[in-house]
Design an enzyme around this catalytic site. Structure first.
Site, short mmCIF file in Angstrom:
data_model
loop_
_atom_site.label_atom_id
_atom_site.label_comp_id
_atom_site.label_asym_id
_atom_site.label_seq_id
_atom_site.Cartn_x
_atom_site.Cartn_y
_atom_site.Cartn_z
N HIS A 53 -9.35 0.80 -5.41
CA HIS A 53 -8.34 -0.01 -4.73
C HIS A 53 -7.13 -0.31 -5.62
CE1 HIS A 53 -6.41 -3.17 -2.45
NE2 HIS A 53 -6.76 -4.07 -3.34
N HIS A 77 -4.40 -6.57 -10.31
CA HIS A 77 -4.08 -7.63 -9.35
C HIS A 77 -5.28 -8.39 -8.80
CE1 HIS A 77 -4.91 -4.71 -6.08
NE2 HIS A 77 -5.13 -5.79 -5.35
N GLU A 81 -9.02 -12.99 -9.27
CA GLU A 81 -9.66 -13.54 -8.10
C GLU A 81 -11.13 -13.13 -7.98
OE1 GLU A 81 -7.89 -12.63 -4.39
OE2 GLU A 81 -8.93 -14.28 -3.40
N ASP A 82 -11.39 -11.87 -8.27
CA ASP A 82 -12.72 -11.34 -7.96
C ASP A 82 -13.64 -11.11 -9.15
OD1 ASP A 82 -11.77 -11.27 -5.40
OD2 ASP A 82 -11.24 -9.15 -5.45
N ASP A 144 -0.66 -3.87 -1.85
CA ASP A 144 -2.06 -4.27 -1.71
C ASP A 144 -2.44 -4.28 -0.22
OD1 ASP A 144 -4.57 -5.47 -2.36
OD2 ASP A 144 -3.73 -7.45 -1.94
N ASP A 264 14.42 9.25 22.48
CA ASP A 264 14.64 9.48 21.04
C ASP A 264 13.33 9.59 20.27
OD1 ASP A 264 14.06 6.88 21.57
OD2 ASP A 264 15.51 6.03 20.18
MN MN Z 1 -6.29 -6.23 -3.56
#
Ligand code: MN
Length: 724
Positions: A53, A77, A81-82, A144, A264
């Site tokens: 990811h 990133h 958090e994880d 993300d 279009d």
């Molecule tokens: Mn993420």
């Protein structure tokens, strides 16, 4: 390195170097290693290693032509958090810039919103921008989200729907606003697929049915365009594309069209080397096919708000089909891929100012008062430009409300509802109680506590930042003062008559009052009574007009004796304002000897305060109501209450000793509250009846000598202590 399902860090580095040739790989390798370790053992719902990811996100960031710092942050990133990774560890390895980007992303990821209401969604989009001090946070967030959307298949259906709704409401428009058209299109298509699977498949099917024909037309128009350019020796890349599925759906839906009425479906893009060539190519296209009136837009001369530049023109082909042409230079095209990020990417000074497009681009930013020195500065400027100075906060139900900077819980309460404001008791910000003058910050969750017994106070006017709240508070105070004054005015007239044994019913008939009011020069009786109640008109001036001469004479006599009595009774002299009802303020309880002043209080006559009462600061906001007052030299001996707060150690018999020493000073305790503040001791809040300041001094001194008493103080602040 081990292969990660098709993506290698080398691919990312190679991409980065294609637009930043000198980029160092060390930091990216360090981030890769750090993130791999942190996410070790974690898998995505798809079953692939979690590390895929952040790698994919970094890859998307290279397509957005983001700088190395942003790509590093992209790899990292999800670590805060994880995983067990800490900001301190990031700081040590990658420095403050990367760390603050990752922290910004962690902060954003904690918020989830889905809202169908347009203005609400708009507020959320603004808030995301405002909360991210660095625009790169938002750009990484979009990357993300894009990868998460691409892998949405592995989530349960209800999650698919809610995430798709949020993408449609918040992130796709955000991408559009930031000039990232390709991200917007892809986000919309995926969200469309999950939100309206039936419609998605239908349009997909309709497109597939015509695919062969559409391919043929696309090829033919592309080839004709290439020939046109070639003949005139204009260098340009020609590419064809189909309108994206969600775009078709929206158009059908908004304009109530059938699929076959969407003309279009096909678009042709010409990318030239120079600005001049754009207009040359446009001329060729218009010369060869018939331009449709009203379908020509020159976003080069007049760029969109998000700085998007391109020429758009829809033409009618010889077979009667509509085709939209987009004509732009390579640089404009790059900008449309990179969006707003393009503005600060070349901050190292490698920007090639030789290109005239770039010059125009930069010039336009400068024209708008924007600087391109740093992402941070850029963000601040763009915020000023796109959004005024606002803060965005949440209700407990995750609705977003926008306020001017400096707004407080009072503003919030009034924004929820006038009644919530008028009964404001307190506020919880992020779950913690805060004082009413707390300045709200972006992302705060605000909850208002109310009570039927609470009413607006005058000092809220200074606390409120919104004109709505201020106006509502003022009007409440005005109205309640008016009602108080009316009631009091009526009482004052009645009492004066009763005191003189005159029947109030006889003289307070509406018609009599009205004609007296008219004779004195008031608009009506109500205004007159209100003025009496607010002590700005004398009750005697009314009675003089209202009563027959002999009865007025009685009143005048009583008045003289009464005034003498009042003065003696209260011991207060207040200059010439003789008809005032005099009361002592309950907050500070002035006693003879205290420096005092009077406050004309609507509904309460003249209230005498101690000059050091904390209320004075508030009352001073209308100085015209402050009246000098002093004590008579000869004051009739009478007991007056004061409040005393004693802190003491928990000792047996201490209460008895306290009351004995007060009694020994010939004073009475009229109220007492005892509050333990710890197992060691407590607080005794006493109301004591005393004669004057000297008497009080004596009592305080005596109390200080009591064994176990730590401190004794007189309190004048109604909000302090336990007896309120
Ligand atoms: Mn993420």
């Amino acid at each position: 390195m081990q292969a990660l399902k098709g993506i290698h860090l080398e691919d990312i580095i190679e991409n980065l170097r294609s637009y930043q040739p000198g980029a160092e790989a060390d930091q990216l390798w360090a981030a890769y290693t750090f993130a791999s370790k942190a996410h070790k053992g974690q898998v995505r719902l798809s079953g692939e290693p979690y590390m895929n990811h952040p790698m994919q996100v970094a890859m998307i960031l290279t397509r957005m032509k983001m700088d190395q710092t942003a790509i590093t942050a992209g790899l990292l990133h999800d670590t805060l958090e994880d995983t067990d990774a800490t900001p301190e560890a990031l700081m040590e390895l990658f420095g403050p810039e990367v760390t603050s980007l990752v922290e910004g992303l962690t902060k954003l990821s904690k918020i989830s919103f889905s809202s169908k209401e347009e203005s609400q969604a708009e507020n959320v989009r603004k808030m995301i921008l405002a909360m991210s001090r660095d625009i790169r946070v938002v750009l990484i967030k979009l990357a993300d989200r894009l990868h998460n959307m691409r892998t949405l298949d592995f989530l349960p259906p209800n999650k698919q729907k809610s995430i798709s709704q949020e993408t449609m409401d918040i992130y796709a428009p955000l991408a559009a606003r930031l000039g990232l058209h390709w991200i917007k299109v892809e986000l919309e298509n995926i969200a469309f697929h999950y939100l309206l699977p039936f419609e998605y498949k239908r349009i997909q099917g309709l497109m597939a049915e015509r695919q062969e024909e559409l391919d043929r037309v696309l090829l033919s128009i592309s080839n004709q365009t290439r020939e046109l350019l070639l003949k005139e020796r204009i260098a340009g890349e020609v590419s064809g594309r189909f309108k994206h599925l969600y775009g078709i759906y929206r158009k059908m839906n908004e304009q109530k069209l059938d699929f076959d009425q969407i003309y279009d479906l096909i678009g042709i893009r010409i990318i030239t080397n120079t600005l001049m060539d754009c207009y040359m190519a446009l001329g060729l296209v218009h010369n060869h096919w018939k331009p449709i009136p009203g379908k020509f837009k020159d976003y080069i001369a007049l760029p969109k708000e998000n700085f998007y530049r391109s020429i758009h023109s829809t033409v009618l082909t010889h077979a009667g089909r509509r085709v939209e042409f987009q004509i732009r230079t390579q640089q404009m095209h790059r900008h449309s891929e990179e969006g707003i990020a393009a503005h600060f990417r070349y901050k190292e000074g490698s920007v090639s100012t030789k290109e005239d497009e770039n010059f125009i681009w930069v010039k336009r930013l400068l024209d708008l008062g924007l600087h391109v020195n740093s992402p941070q500065e850029f963000m601040d400027n763009i915020k000023m430009d796109l959004f005024p100075d606002e803060v965005y906060v949440f209700t407990p139900k995750q609705e977003v409300k926008a306020f001017p900077n400096g707004a407080t819980p009072i503003d919030f309460a009034y924004a929820v509802h006038t009644q919530v404001g008028n009964h404001y008791l307190g506020a919880l910000v992020n779950g913690k109680p805060v004082p009413p003058d707390t300045k709200l910050r972006n992302g705060d969750v605000v909850e208002i506590l109310t009570s039927e017994d609470q009413h607006p106070s005058r000092d809220w006017i200074k606390i409120a930042a919104t004109s709505h709240a201020r106006a509502t508070i003022k009007s409440y105070i005005r109205n309640s003062q008016k009602a108080d004054s009316l009631r009091l005015g009526r009482e004052m007239v009645e009492q004066e008559l009763l005191r003189n044994k005159i029947d109030p019913v006889k003289y307070m008939a509406k018609s009599l009052l009205e004609s007296a009011a008219g004779a004195i020069g008031f608009k009506n009786a109500e205004t007159l009574i209100e003025r009496i109640g607010s002590s700005t008109f004398s009750v005697y001036s009314l009675l003089q007009k209202l009563l027959p001469p002999d009865e007025w004479k009685t009143v005048e006599e009583t008045r003289k004796t009464y005034l003498k009595d009042v003065q003696q009774e209260t011991g207060v002299r207040v200059g010439d304002l003789h008809d005032m009802m005099i009361r002592f303020a309950g907050c500070c309880n002035p006693v003879p000897g205290d420096p005092i002043l009077g406050y004309v209080s609507a509904g309460h006559g003249l209230v005498i305060h101690n000059k050091s009462c904390p209320m004075i600061k508030v009352l001073e906001s209308d100085p015209e109501k402050i009246i000098e007052a002093r004590w008579e030299t000869q004051v009739k001996k009478q007991m007056r209450p004061v409040r005393i707060l004693i802190y003491c150690i928990n000792k047996p018999g201490i209460l008895a000793n306290v009351s004995t020493s007060i009694a020994a000073c010939e004073a009475n305790i009229s109220a007492a509250t005892i509050t333990p503040t710890s197992y060691m001791g407590g607080e005794i809040d006493l109301t004591v009846e005393i004669l004057d300041l000297n008497h009080l001094q004596k009592i305080i001194e005596a109390l200080r000598k009591v064994d176990g008493v730590k401190s004794v103080e007189r309190i004048m602040d109604a909000s302090r202590g336990t007896t309120k």
